[in-house]
Design an enzyme around this catalytic site. Sequence first.
Site, PDB file in Angstrom:
ATOM      1  N   GLY A  12       0.359   3.852  -5.285  1.00 30.16           N
ATOM      2  CA  GLY A  12       0.161   3.760  -3.626  1.00 30.16           C
ATOM      3  C   GLY A  12       1.529   4.285  -2.948  1.00 30.16           C
ATOM      4  N   ASN A  89       3.050  -0.484  -7.205  1.00 35.29           N
ATOM      5  CA  ASN A  89       3.096  -0.932  -5.973  1.00 35.29           C
ATOM      6  C   ASN A  89       1.760  -0.956  -5.459  1.00 35.29           C
ATOM      7  OD1 ASN A  89       4.376  -0.698  -2.966  1.00 35.29           O
ATOM      8  ND2 ASN A  89       2.992   1.094  -3.141  1.00 35.29           N
ATOM      9  N   SER A 141       4.743 -10.397  -4.294  1.00 39.11           N
ATOM     10  CA  SER A 141       4.949 -10.757  -3.144  1.00 39.11           C
ATOM     11  C   SER A 141       5.584 -12.117  -2.723  1.00 39.11           C
ATOM     12  CB  SER A 141       3.714 -11.043  -2.283  1.00 39.11           C
ATOM     13  OG  SER A 141       3.677 -11.596  -0.931  1.00 39.11           O
ATOM     14  N   TYR A 154      -5.356 -13.005  -3.359  1.00 38.86           N
ATOM     15  CA  TYR A 154      -3.994 -12.005  -3.400  1.00 38.86           C
ATOM     16  C   TYR A 154      -2.985 -12.863  -3.963  1.00 38.86           C
ATOM     17  CZ  TYR A 154      -0.490  -9.239  -1.131  1.00 38.86           C
ATOM     18  OH  TYR A 154       0.652  -8.473  -0.909  1.00 38.86           O
ATOM     19  N   ALA A 156      -2.931 -15.376  -6.251  1.00 43.47           N
ATOM     20  CA  ALA A 156      -3.388 -15.270  -7.688  1.00 43.47           C
ATOM     21  C   ALA A 156      -2.735 -14.096  -8.344  1.00 43.47           C
ATOM     22  CB  ALA A 156      -4.434 -15.878  -7.918  1.00 43.47           C
ATOM     23  N   ILE A 187       6.764  -7.312   5.583  1.00 47.01           N
ATOM     24  CA  ILE A 187       7.287  -6.047   5.689  1.00 47.01           C
ATOM     25  C   ILE A 187       6.213  -5.345   6.558  1.00 47.01           C
ATOM     26  CG2 ILE A 187       8.214  -3.874   4.683  1.00 47.01           C
ATOM     27  CD1 ILE A 187       9.535  -6.458   3.519  1.00 47.01           C
TER      28      ILE A 187
END
Length: 246
Positions: A12, A89, A141, A154, A156, A187
């Site tokens: 990414g 990422n 995150s 997300y 999990a 961010i």
Amino acid sequence: MELKDKLALVTGGGRGIGKAISSELARQGAKVFLAGTRLEVAEDTAKIIRDQGGDAHAIRMDVSNSEEIQEVFQTLSKEHKAVDILVNNAGITRDGLMMRMKEEDWDEVIRVNLKGTFLCGQLAMKQMIKQKSGSIVNISSVVGLSGNFGQANYTASKAGMIGLTKTMAREVAARGITVNAIAPGFIETEMTDKLDDQIKKDLLEKIPLTRFGTPEEVAYGVSFLVSERAKYITGQVININGGMLM
Ligand code: NDP
């Protein structure tokens, strides 16, 4: 030029946080490969980095496709060298309340965020073990630690990345390889642009440093973790979140 002669693969890497990470690693002297599903996006970023004097190359690689990943790792080691730095990422969201979340949205987020980290990490570890050095950084995150409304899949996946980071770190530590996670807070990128203004306002109130973070502020954390200065740091989760979670 602390990362001179190092080969870095950033999944990414074409935009958002990955773009800032790729630029920063290139600025430190690494040869950087930016991987993504949209080659043209990664290519545009690689060109910007090259124009600034960095050594950057775009590659097409879907982190949820194990054959494609294997091909990329093989090509890199044949045509260049083993991967010294891997930054996992690449990530996606498919938000929705758990009660209504579709199974395919659960599967897709787990496949890209968590399984993608496992697959790329496994191949990188194999190359790194042979050369007895290397570093891996997984971008988790803050919500992987705190949970979040509407993000069962997300959160999990991001919590899973933290457990995976610690296991990876334990399994390769004796070979001189470090594996850490970064847990960014809010961010400013395309991923967060799509949140509605009220959610952004509520989030801002929870951030002691009173602002959202920049992709560069995450990139500085990555460049530290993969540097010689961080050789004694492994299995850790570094929070870059403006104090949102302490
Ligand atoms: P963006 O949505 O801006 O960028 C996501 C990147 O992931 C793109 O480069 C995209 O490239 C790539 N990607 C998506 N799916 C795949 C795939 N299947 N294979 C390969 N690459 C893929 O996200 P951010 O920059 O905001 O986020 C980067 C990481 O940081 C993510 O893991 C995210 O979860 C995490 N994060 C972000 C936060 C934020 O506030 N922004 C906070 C905490 C964590 P392409 O389109 O070419 O596939």
